[in-house]
Each structure stands twice: as C-alpha cells, then as structure tokens.
Design a protein around this motif. Structure first.
Motif, PDB file in Angstrom:
ATOM      1  N   SER A  79       0.830  -1.206   0.000  1.00 51.46           N
ATOM      2  CA  SER A  79       0.000   0.000   0.000  1.00 51.46           C
ATOM      3  C   SER A  79       0.863   1.254   0.000  1.00 51.46           C
ATOM      4  CB  SER A  79      -0.922   0.001   1.224  1.00 51.46           C
ATOM      5  OG  SER A  79      -1.852  -1.058   1.153  1.00 51.46           O
ATOM      6  N   VAL A  80       1.927   1.235   0.787  1.00 49.21           N
ATOM      7  CA  VAL A  80       2.848   2.368   0.829  1.00 49.21           C
ATOM      8  C   VAL A  80       3.494   2.574  -0.539  1.00 49.21           C
ATOM      9  CG1 VAL A  80       4.988   3.257   1.817  1.00 49.21           C
ATOM     10  CG2 VAL A  80       3.301   2.130   3.286  1.00 49.21           C
ATOM     11  N   ALA A  81       3.911   1.490  -1.183  1.00 49.02           N
ATOM     12  CA  ALA A  81       4.540   1.571  -2.503  1.00 49.02           C
ATOM     13  C   ALA A  81       3.545   2.069  -3.545  1.00 49.02           C
ATOM     14  CB  ALA A  81       5.088   0.205  -2.904  1.00 49.02           C
ATOM     15  N   PHE A  82       2.287   1.645  -3.446  1.00 51.06           N
ATOM     16  CA  PHE A  82       1.229   2.070  -4.372  1.00 51.06           C
ATOM     17  C   PHE A  82       1.093   3.592  -4.343  1.00 51.06           C
ATOM     18  CE2 PHE A  82      -3.080   3.119  -5.540  1.00 51.06           C
ATOM     19  CZ  PHE A  82      -3.455   2.200  -6.504  1.00 51.06           C
ATOM     20  N   VAL A  83       0.930   4.152  -3.160  1.00 51.01           N
ATOM     21  CA  VAL A  83       0.752   5.601  -3.009  1.00 51.01           C
ATOM     22  C   VAL A  83       2.029   6.341  -3.379  1.00 51.01           C
ATOM     23  CG1 VAL A  83       0.262   7.450  -1.376  1.00 51.01           C
ATOM     24  CG2 VAL A  83      -1.029   5.304  -1.257  1.00 51.01           C
ATOM     25  N   ARG A  84       3.168   5.810  -2.942  1.00 47.85           N
ATOM     26  CA  ARG A  84       4.458   6.443  -3.276  1.00 47.85           C
ATOM     27  C   ARG A  84       4.641   6.574  -4.774  1.00 47.85           C
ATOM     28  NH1 ARG A  84       9.035   2.343  -3.024  1.00 47.85           N
ATOM     29  NH2 ARG A  84       8.025   1.903  -5.037  1.00 47.85           N
ATOM     30  N   ASN A  85       4.349   5.508  -5.503  1.00 51.21           N
ATOM     31  CA  ASN A  85       4.554   5.517  -6.950  1.00 51.21           C
ATOM     32  C   ASN A  85       3.668   6.547  -7.644  1.00 51.21           C
ATOM     33  OD1 ASN A  85       6.448   3.521  -6.695  1.00 51.21           O
ATOM     34  ND2 ASN A  85       5.080   1.849  -7.287  1.00 51.21           N
ATOM     35  N   LEU A  86       2.421   6.641  -7.222  1.00 52.57           N
ATOM     36  CA  LEU A  86       1.512   7.607  -7.841  1.00 52.57           C
ATOM     37  C   LEU A  86       1.933   9.042  -7.529  1.00 52.57           C
ATOM     38  CD1 LEU A  86      -1.993   5.943  -7.330  1.00 52.57           C
ATOM     39  CD2 LEU A  86      -0.539   5.918  -9.361  1.00 52.57           C
ATOM     40  N   LEU A  87       2.367   9.294  -6.299  1.00 53.07           N
ATOM     41  CA  LEU A  87       2.797  10.643  -5.930  1.00 53.07           C
ATOM     42  C   LEU A  87       4.061  11.050  -6.693  1.00 53.07           C
ATOM     43  CD1 LEU A  87       2.173  10.700  -2.070  1.00 53.07           C
ATOM     44  CD2 LEU A  87       0.834  11.829  -3.865  1.00 53.07           C
ATOM     45  N   ARG A 150       9.907   8.113 -14.186  1.00 50.46           N
ATOM     46  CA  ARG A 150      10.020   8.184 -15.644  1.00 50.46           C
ATOM     47  C   ARG A 150       8.648   8.205 -16.312  1.00 50.46           C
ATOM     48  NH1 ARG A 150      14.599   3.978 -17.591  1.00 50.46           N
ATOM     49  NH2 ARG A 150      13.706   2.591 -15.998  1.00 50.46           N
ATOM     50  N   ILE A 151       7.690   7.460 -15.759  1.00 53.98           N
ATOM     51  CA  ILE A 151       6.324   7.506 -16.285  1.00 53.98           C
ATOM     52  C   ILE A 151       5.746   8.908 -16.103  1.00 53.98           C
ATOM     53  CG2 ILE A 151       3.959   6.659 -15.974  1.00 53.98           C
ATOM     54  CD1 ILE A 151       5.213   3.951 -15.160  1.00 53.98           C
ATOM     55  N   GLY A 152       6.010   9.515 -14.955  1.00 53.79           N
ATOM     56  CA  GLY A 152       5.540  10.871 -14.694  1.00 53.79           C
ATOM     57  C   GLY A 152       6.141  11.885 -15.652  1.00 53.79           C
ATOM     58  N   LEU A 153       7.408  11.705 -15.990  1.00 55.69           N
ATOM     59  CA  LEU A 153       8.057  12.610 -16.945  1.00 55.69           C
ATOM     60  C   LEU A 153       7.449  12.459 -18.334  1.00 55.69           C
ATOM     61  CD1 LEU A 153      11.770  12.208 -15.785  1.00 55.69           C
ATOM     62  CD2 LEU A 153      10.351  14.267 -15.570  1.00 55.69           C
ATOM     63  N   PHE A 186      -2.155   1.978 -13.984  1.00 62.45           N
ATOM     64  CA  PHE A 186      -1.296   3.065 -13.485  1.00 62.45           C
ATOM     65  C   PHE A 186      -1.786   4.392 -14.060  1.00 62.45           C
ATOM     66  CE2 PHE A 186       2.160   5.672 -12.412  1.00 62.45           C
ATOM     67  CZ  PHE A 186       3.055   5.014 -11.595  1.00 62.45           C
ATOM     68  N   SER A 187      -2.107   4.389 -15.353  1.00 65.58           N
ATOM     69  CA  SER A 187      -2.612   5.602 -15.999  1.00 65.58           C
ATOM     70  C   SER A 187      -3.942   6.047 -15.392  1.00 65.58           C
ATOM     71  CB  SER A 187      -2.786   5.355 -17.498  1.00 65.58           C
ATOM     72  OG  SER A 187      -3.362   6.475 -18.137  1.00 65.58           O
ATOM     73  N   PHE A 188      -4.837   5.095 -15.137  1.00 64.92           N
ATOM     74  CA  PHE A 188      -6.135   5.418 -14.534  1.00 64.92           C
ATOM     75  C   PHE A 188      -5.949   6.099 -13.181  1.00 64.92           C
ATOM     76  CE2 PHE A 188      -8.307   1.522 -16.702  1.00 64.92           C
ATOM     77  CZ  PHE A 188      -8.258   2.179 -17.921  1.00 64.92           C
ATOM     78  N   PHE A 189      -5.165   5.463 -12.317  1.00 65.46           N
ATOM     79  CA  PHE A 189      -5.008   5.972 -10.955  1.00 65.46           C
ATOM     80  C   PHE A 189      -4.206   7.272 -10.917  1.00 65.46           C
ATOM     81  CE2 PHE A 189      -5.256   1.236  -9.754  1.00 65.46           C
ATOM     82  CZ  PHE A 189      -6.638   1.296  -9.725  1.00 65.46           C
ATOM     83  N   LEU A 190      -3.244   7.404 -11.817  1.00 64.64           N
ATOM     84  CA  LEU A 190      -2.464   8.643 -11.888  1.00 64.64           C
ATOM     85  C   LEU A 190      -3.337   9.810 -12.322  1.00 64.64           C
ATOM     86  CD1 LEU A 190       0.246  10.083 -11.671  1.00 64.64           C
ATOM     87  CD2 LEU A 190       0.787   9.271 -13.988  1.00 64.64           C
ATOM     88  N   ALA A 191      -4.446   9.511 -13.010  1.00 66.58           N
ATOM     89  CA  ALA A 191      -5.358  10.567 -13.453  1.00 66.58           C
ATOM     90  C   ALA A 191      -5.990  11.298 -12.270  1.00 66.58           C
ATOM     91  CB  ALA A 191      -6.466   9.978 -14.328  1.00 66.58           C
ATOM     92  N   LEU A 192      -6.161  10.598 -11.145  1.00 67.58           N
ATOM     93  CA  LEU A 192      -6.835  11.226 -10.003  1.00 67.58           C
ATOM     94  C   LEU A 192      -6.112  12.469  -9.511  1.00 67.58           C
ATOM     95  CD1 LEU A 192      -8.310   8.427 -10.088  1.00 67.58           C
ATOM     96  CD2 LEU A 192      -8.529   8.631  -7.623  1.00 67.58           C
TER      97      LEU A 192
END
Length: 266
Positions: A79-87, A150-153, A186-192
């Motif tokens: 769960s920590v990794a999930f939130v960390r990655n999106l942030l 890198r995905i964020g960039l 990842f794209s769906f959740f990053l949209a939030l």
C-alpha cells in the motif's frame, strides 16, 4: 443548438475519451471547433467536467482504493509503494503544469496542432506496441520509484494537446517493460491527482467566468461524463486484453487526418 445539448455532447466526448489513449482534451477542442461552438465560452466547461470521469475510476476501483487505505493504516509495504509511486509520477506534471500553464492554454487554441498530435501519437503507439517487451509484473505496487518517475516525466508530453495523457503514460510504462494491464491501471489511478490538480488550478484561475447558469451546464456535463466513463473503462480493459492498443492507434491516425481535412475546408 441549445446549451443543454452542447453540454451533453461534450460530456459524452469527455467520458468516452478521458481514459482512452486518444486525447480527451484534443477531442473536446476539435469538437468545439468543428461543430461551431464558441471555444472561449466552453473552455472552462471542458475542464470543469473532468472530475466526472475521475469519479468513474473511484467507483469502478473502490475496492482497490479501500484496500490501499486500510493498508496504509497498517503500514503494509504494498500500500505504501502504491501511493508512493503515484505521488512520484504526479510530481513532474504538477511542477511543469503550474510553471507553464499559460503556454499550455495557448496551445489549446490551435486545433491544427491537435490534429497533427493525434496522427503522430497514433504512429508512436504502433511502434511501441511492436517493439515493447514485457518483463515487469507485480501491479502498481511492484513498479520501482525510478520507473514511476520516468512515467511521470513521459506524462508531461501530454501537455501538448492531442498527445493524450493516458496514451503517454501507458506507452511510457510499456517501454519500461511493464505489462499492459498494469500500465493501463497506473494511468487510470495517476489521473486522479493529475486531473484533479489541473481542474482546481483552472477553476481558480477562471473563477470569474463561472456563473450560476454555467454551473448547471457543468453539472449536466459532469453527470454525463461520469456515466459514459463507467461503461467505457470496462470495455477498454476488455479490448486491450484481447487486441492491445493498435485499434486506438489507427483511430488516432484516421481521426487526425479527417480533422486536418475538415479544418482546411472549414
């Protein structure tokens, strides 16, 4: 055409295209241009209805969000990794979006740029689909922090209207070896955080343009985009699992070509 019908049409366009790799912003701008709507008048509306599509992801994946929230309280690593990655993935767009907001808005006024971006993006998707190799699995929590960055960039490329935020993030993830389903989610959740932040920024900036009448239209567009996105996201995942992203690439190429012709005739 009545304002209510315009609101419904744009709500459908937003709901259909927000999470597909075809560029929702590009389609909204082209729809406004080609159907003869007042682009300046509907620009804020197009941004304000995005939370409707975002809500669809929350509803469809509520179990995932609940599990992550519960896991955070228990400090579970996944769960920590999930939130960390999106942030981490969200940060580049937050910084660049805030810094270059005015320049990005100027690009939204150029429908020709959007049409070309659709074509180029379609070709890029075909290339990635052919060359990308999957060797990383394990869901969003299994993505490394560096790959998330890198995905964020790559997502920042989508600040060019017509590129597609979802398309950029999904293809970016796939080039890193991440399998299709995880790349899409990842794209769906990053949209939030990304779309929520962009919407809040634009609504605050253009708050003087929002009236009680426009709020009613925004409400209609919000509801329509939410309902349409619910259906589209489910179908999208089924289609991608069977056929990959090539159908969307060919659609982009055709749509961009048709738009260029229509704009020149128009």
């Amino acid at each position: 055409m009545s304002d209510w019908l315009v609101a419904i049409i744009l709500g459908v366009v937003e709901g259909v295209t927000e999470f597909l790799p075809v560029s929702s912003t590009g389609h909204l701008v082209l729809a406004t241009e080609l159907l003869g709507f007042d682009a300046a008048r509907w620009s804020v509306f197009n941004i304000a209805i995005q939370p409707g599509a975002i809500l669809a992801i929350v509803v469809l994946y509520w179990r995932t969000f609940l599990a992550v929230l519960q896991g955070l309280f228990r400090r579970e690593p996944n769960s920590v990794a999930f939130v960390r990655n999106l942030l981490i993935a969200f940060l580049p767009a937050a910084v660049l979006g805030f810094a270059f907001n005015d320049r990005i808005e100027a690009l939204l006024e150029n429908a020709t740029v959007i049409a070309w971006a659709l074509i180029v993006g379609g070709v890029a998707i075909l290339i990635v689909e052919r060359l990308a190799k999957t060797y990383k699995t394990g869901g969003i929590a299994g993505v490394s922090w560096f790959d998330s960055l890198r995905i964020g960039l790559v997502q920042c490329i989508a600040m060019i209207p017509g590129v597609s935020r979802s398309g950029a993030t999904i293809m970016g993830a796939m080039t890193l070896g991440i399998e299709r389903r995880t790349a899409a989610e990842f794209s769906f959740f990053l949209a939030l955080p990304t779309l929520t932040g962009a919407t809040v920024l634009q609504m605050v900036k253009h708050r003087d343009a929002i009236t009680s009448g426009s709020l009613q239209l925004i409400g209609v567009g919000f509801v329509v985009s939410f309902l349409v996105a619910l259906v589209v996201v489910k179908g999208f995942m089924a289609l991608v699992t069977r056929h990959g992203f090539a159908p969307f690439a060919w659609y982009r190429i055709v749509a961009g070509g048709v738009a260029l012709i229509a704009l020149n005739v128009h």
